[in-house]
Write a protein that holds these residues in place. Structure first.
Motif, PDB file in Angstrom:
ATOM      1  N   GLU A 101      84.660-129.959  -6.163  1.00  0.00           N
ATOM      2  CA  GLU A 101      83.910-131.089  -7.337  1.00  0.00           C
ATOM      3  C   GLU A 101      82.604-130.395  -7.623  1.00  0.00           C
ATOM      4  O   GLU A 101      82.113-130.961  -9.038  1.00  0.00           O
ATOM      5  CB  GLU A 101      83.710-132.111  -5.894  1.00  0.00           C
ATOM      6  N   LEU A 102      81.460-129.641  -7.208  1.00  0.00           N
ATOM      7  CA  LEU A 102      80.121-129.323  -7.622  1.00  0.00           C
ATOM      8  C   LEU A 102      79.463-128.211  -8.599  1.00  0.00           C
ATOM      9  O   LEU A 102      78.816-127.930  -9.410  1.00  0.00           O
ATOM     10  CB  LEU A 102      79.579-128.786  -6.146  1.00  0.00           C
ATOM     11  N   VAL A 103      81.081-127.499  -8.656  1.00  0.00           N
ATOM     12  CA  VAL A 103      80.656-126.829  -9.763  1.00  0.00           C
ATOM     13  C   VAL A 103      81.619-126.488 -11.271  1.00  0.00           C
ATOM     14  O   VAL A 103      82.241-126.885 -10.732  1.00  0.00           O
ATOM     15  CB  VAL A 103      80.856-124.924  -9.030  1.00  0.00           C
ATOM     16  N   ASP A 104      82.036-125.782 -12.412  1.00  0.00           N
ATOM     17  CA  ASP A 104      82.235-125.754 -12.759  1.00  0.00           C
ATOM     18  C   ASP A 104      83.887-125.015 -13.019  1.00  0.00           C
ATOM     19  O   ASP A 104      84.986-125.326 -12.885  1.00  0.00           O
ATOM     20  CB  ASP A 104      81.713-125.431 -14.922  1.00  0.00           C
ATOM     21  N   LYS A 105      83.685-124.324 -11.942  1.00  0.00           N
ATOM     22  CA  LYS A 105      84.974-123.294 -11.732  1.00  0.00           C
ATOM     23  C   LYS A 105      84.897-122.298 -10.186  1.00  0.00           C
ATOM     24  O   LYS A 105      84.243-121.988  -9.904  1.00  0.00           O
ATOM     25  CB  LYS A 105      84.749-121.746 -12.694  1.00  0.00           C
ATOM     26  N   ALA A 106      86.091-122.752  -9.821  1.00  0.00           N
ATOM     27  CA  ALA A 106      86.033-121.590  -8.041  1.00  0.00           C
ATOM     28  C   ALA A 106      87.424-121.668  -8.162  1.00  0.00           C
ATOM     29  O   ALA A 106      88.141-122.592  -8.255  1.00  0.00           O
ATOM     30  CB  ALA A 106      86.012-123.602  -7.065  1.00  0.00           C
ATOM     31  N   GLU A 107      87.832-120.435  -8.041  1.00  0.00           N
ATOM     32  CA  GLU A 107      89.268-119.531  -7.139  1.00  0.00           C
ATOM     33  C   GLU A 107      88.456-118.766  -7.054  1.00  0.00           C
ATOM     34  O   GLU A 107      87.815-118.069  -6.451  1.00  0.00           O
ATOM     35  CB  GLU A 107      89.281-119.519  -8.596  1.00  0.00           C
ATOM     36  N   PHE A 108      89.515-118.102  -5.713  1.00  0.00           N
ATOM     37  CA  PHE A 108      90.011-117.059  -5.307  1.00  0.00           C
ATOM     38  C   PHE A 108      90.936-116.375  -6.105  1.00  0.00           C
ATOM     39  O   PHE A 108      91.066-116.732  -6.473  1.00  0.00           O
ATOM     40  CB  PHE A 108      91.099-117.157  -4.009  1.00  0.00           C
ATOM     41  N   ILE A 109      89.830-114.475  -6.257  1.00  0.00           N
ATOM     42  CA  ILE A 109      90.751-114.012  -6.870  1.00  0.00           C
ATOM     43  C   ILE A 109      90.993-113.057  -6.523  1.00  0.00           C
ATOM     44  O   ILE A 109      90.752-112.140  -5.456  1.00  0.00           O
ATOM     45  CB  ILE A 109      89.424-113.528  -8.263  1.00  0.00           C
ATOM     46  N   GLN A 110      91.615-111.772  -6.986  1.00  0.00           N
ATOM     47  CA  GLN A 110      92.976-110.808  -6.440  1.00  0.00           C
ATOM     48  C   GLN A 110      90.930-109.782  -6.173  1.00  0.00           C
ATOM     49  O   GLN A 110      90.831-109.543  -7.149  1.00  0.00           O
ATOM     50  CB  GLN A 110      93.003-110.573  -7.110  1.00  0.00           C
ATOM     51  N   SER A 111      91.265-109.338  -4.933  1.00  0.00           N
ATOM     52  CA  SER A 111      90.091-108.338  -4.567  1.00  0.00           C
ATOM     53  C   SER A 111      90.987-106.870  -4.843  1.00  0.00           C
ATOM     54  O   SER A 111      91.467-106.884  -5.727  1.00  0.00           O
ATOM     55  CB  SER A 111      90.782-108.096  -2.895  1.00  0.00           C
ATOM     56  N   GLY A 112      89.661-106.615  -5.409  1.00  0.00           N
ATOM     57  CA  GLY A 112      89.954-104.242  -5.916  1.00  0.00           C
ATOM     58  C   GLY A 112      90.613-103.445  -4.779  1.00  0.00           C
ATOM     59  O   GLY A 112      91.104-103.765  -4.676  1.00  0.00           O
ATOM     60  N   ASP A 113      89.999-102.450  -4.554  1.00  0.00           N
ATOM     61  CA  ASP A 113      90.847-101.499  -4.065  1.00  0.00           C
ATOM     62  C   ASP A 113      90.498-102.178  -1.666  1.00  0.00           C
ATOM     63  O   ASP A 113      91.569-101.524  -1.391  1.00  0.00           O
ATOM     64  CB  ASP A 113      89.605-100.216  -3.744  1.00  0.00           C
ATOM     65  N   ASP A 114      89.997-102.735  -1.778  1.00  0.00           N
ATOM     66  CA  ASP A 114      90.045-102.834   0.232  1.00  0.00           C
ATOM     67  C   ASP A 114      90.693-104.360   0.219  1.00  0.00           C
ATOM     68  O   ASP A 114      91.347-104.489  -1.152  1.00  0.00           O
ATOM     69  CB  ASP A 114      88.671-103.173   0.378  1.00  0.00           C
ATOM     70  N   ASN A 115      90.751-104.535   1.236  1.00  0.00           N
ATOM     71  CA  ASN A 115      91.785-106.043   1.754  1.00  0.00           C
ATOM     72  C   ASN A 115      91.035-106.858   2.192  1.00  0.00           C
ATOM     73  O   ASN A 115      91.638-108.012   2.314  1.00  0.00           O
ATOM     74  CB  ASN A 115      92.467-106.076   2.985  1.00  0.00           C
ATOM     75  N   GLY A 116      89.428-107.264   1.704  1.00  0.00           N
ATOM     76  CA  GLY A 116      88.439-107.924   1.173  1.00  0.00           C
ATOM     77  C   GLY A 116      88.786-109.817   0.313  1.00  0.00           C
ATOM     78  O   GLY A 116      90.092-109.460  -0.545  1.00  0.00           O
ATOM     79  N   ASN A 117      88.417-110.895   1.132  1.00  0.00           N
ATOM     80  CA  ASN A 117      89.093-111.874  -0.391  1.00  0.00           C
ATOM     81  C   ASN A 117      87.507-112.109  -1.236  1.00  0.00           C
ATOM     82  O   ASN A 117      86.711-112.008  -0.519  1.00  0.00           O
ATOM     83  CB  ASN A 117      88.846-113.215   1.117  1.00  0.00           C
ATOM     84  N   GLN A 118      87.587-112.418  -1.545  1.00  0.00           N
ATOM     85  CA  GLN A 118      86.594-112.568  -2.607  1.00  0.00           C
ATOM     86  C   GLN A 118      86.558-114.424  -4.076  1.00  0.00           C
ATOM     87  O   GLN A 118      87.865-114.336  -3.982  1.00  0.00           O
ATOM     88  CB  GLN A 118      86.844-111.160  -4.016  1.00  0.00           C
ATOM     89  N   PHE A 119      86.019-115.199  -3.728  1.00  0.00           N
ATOM     90  CA  PHE A 119      85.702-116.120  -4.278  1.00  0.00           C
ATOM     91  C   PHE A 119      84.247-116.606  -4.960  1.00  0.00           C
ATOM     92  O   PHE A 119      83.356-116.432  -4.928  1.00  0.00           O
ATOM     93  CB  PHE A 119      84.992-117.623  -2.784  1.00  0.00           C
ATOM     94  N   HIS A 120      85.479-116.687  -6.278  1.00  0.00           N
ATOM     95  CA  HIS A 120      84.522-116.744  -7.297  1.00  0.00           C
ATOM     96  C   HIS A 120      83.617-118.272  -8.451  1.00  0.00           C
ATOM     97  O   HIS A 120      85.206-118.873  -8.330  1.00  0.00           O
ATOM     98  CB  HIS A 120      85.130-116.020  -8.286  1.00  0.00           C
ATOM     99  N   MET A 121      82.524-118.424  -8.486  1.00  0.00           N
ATOM    100  CA  MET A 121      82.217-119.406  -8.513  1.00  0.00           C
ATOM    101  C   MET A 121      82.181-119.456 -10.432  1.00  0.00           C
ATOM    102  O   MET A 121      80.971-118.165  -9.928  1.00  0.00           O
ATOM    103  CB  MET A 121      81.594-120.183  -8.256  1.00  0.00           C
TER     104      MET A 121
END
Lengths: 115, 161
Positions: free
Chosen positions: B123-143
């Protein structure tokens, strides 16, 4: 981390208590807020005013704590009133629906005038 | 003299422990102020990043304080982008959709208190999503938070026609 919030209870008459909050309303403030609410309810007060400051901060964990207070206040037939000078705070409260369970005013003076 | 239109990048590594999200919150507040966002928008951005970091700490890392949460703030003339990376040690994958919290069920004791963070961010930002991580298994959240509001966009569009 609980030192990030200061919570004080003030009894203004035989029916009303004010819980003054100063600081960050987060998961670390759960005990302080719940203890203050219990203390405010001890005298069978039917009106509980939460008094926030302009520069306070709240996150979703803090909102969850307040929803817990709302739940208890409904069981006790108490009226919850919130003095919230921050428009950001008011927006977040509207967003999650808290305004349906508590009367919101922009200042403590306005909130006290409704009693 | 510095060129007027370049990207500015701020990168933070914070301990994987609740409470340290405040560092990201204060840092993004400073960056957002430099970018000219108004106080209301700055408060929105600070809450959004704090919620994202809290999620990363709580769900993405099993609160292992030896690991770090990485926060990358990238600003250009159009927008502020925020990336929050966690080690991906959580028990479950990130959610694929955001549910609107039902406060009535919470108050009636029919739903667990909480679970509002992602909804608030959305509700607070214009765009928010989990995106595909790179080489490792981590999570990436992009706003993404755009620097121009709707009135600015309409004004600029009118100017260019």
């Amino acid at each position: 981390m609980s030192d990030e919030i200061q919570v004080d209870v003030q009894y203004i008459d035989d029916k009303t208590a004010i819980i003054h909050l100063e600081g960050d309303v987060t998961t670390f403030s759960e005990k302080d807020i719940n203890d203050a609410y219990k203390a405010a309810s001890d005298n069978d007060n039917s009106n509980i005013i939460f008094n926030f400051r302009e520069n306070d901060y709240i996150n979703s964990a803090g909102i969850a704590i307040l929803i817990g207070v709302v739940t208890e206040a409904r069981k006790q037939n108490q009226r919850l009133i919130m003095a919230i000078p921050s428009s950001h705070f008011q927006k977040i409260f509207r967003m999650v629906g808290l305004t349906q369970y508590a009367d919101i005013y922009s200042s403590l003076e306005e909130a006290k005038a409704q009693i | 003299m510095k060129p007027p239109h370049t990207r500015r990048v701020v990168e933070l590594k914070i301990p994987n422990e609740l409470g340290y999200e405040k560092i990201a919150r204060e840092t993004v507040g400073t960056v957002a102020k430099r970018l000219g966002f108004d106080d209301e928008r700055i408060a929105d951005i600070k809450l959004a990043i704090a919620e994202a970091c809290t999620n990363a700490i709580s769900y993405g890392s099993q609160t292992d304080t030896r690991t770090k949460i990485i926060v990358v703030l990238t600003a250009d003339e159009e927008k502020l982008e925020i990336l929050v990376k966690d080690p991906g040690f959580g028990d479950s994958p990130p959610p694929t959709e955001v549910t609107v919290p039902d406060i009535h069920k919470m108050v009636e004791g029919k739903a667990k208190l909480g679970g509002m963070g992602l909804y608030i961010i959305q509700e607070l930002v214009d765009k928010a999503e989990f995106i595909q991580s790179g080489d490792d298994n981590g999570n990436q959240f992009h706003m993404v938070i755009y620097r121009m509001n709707d009135e600015d966009i309409e004004f600029n569009a009118a100017k260019s026609t």
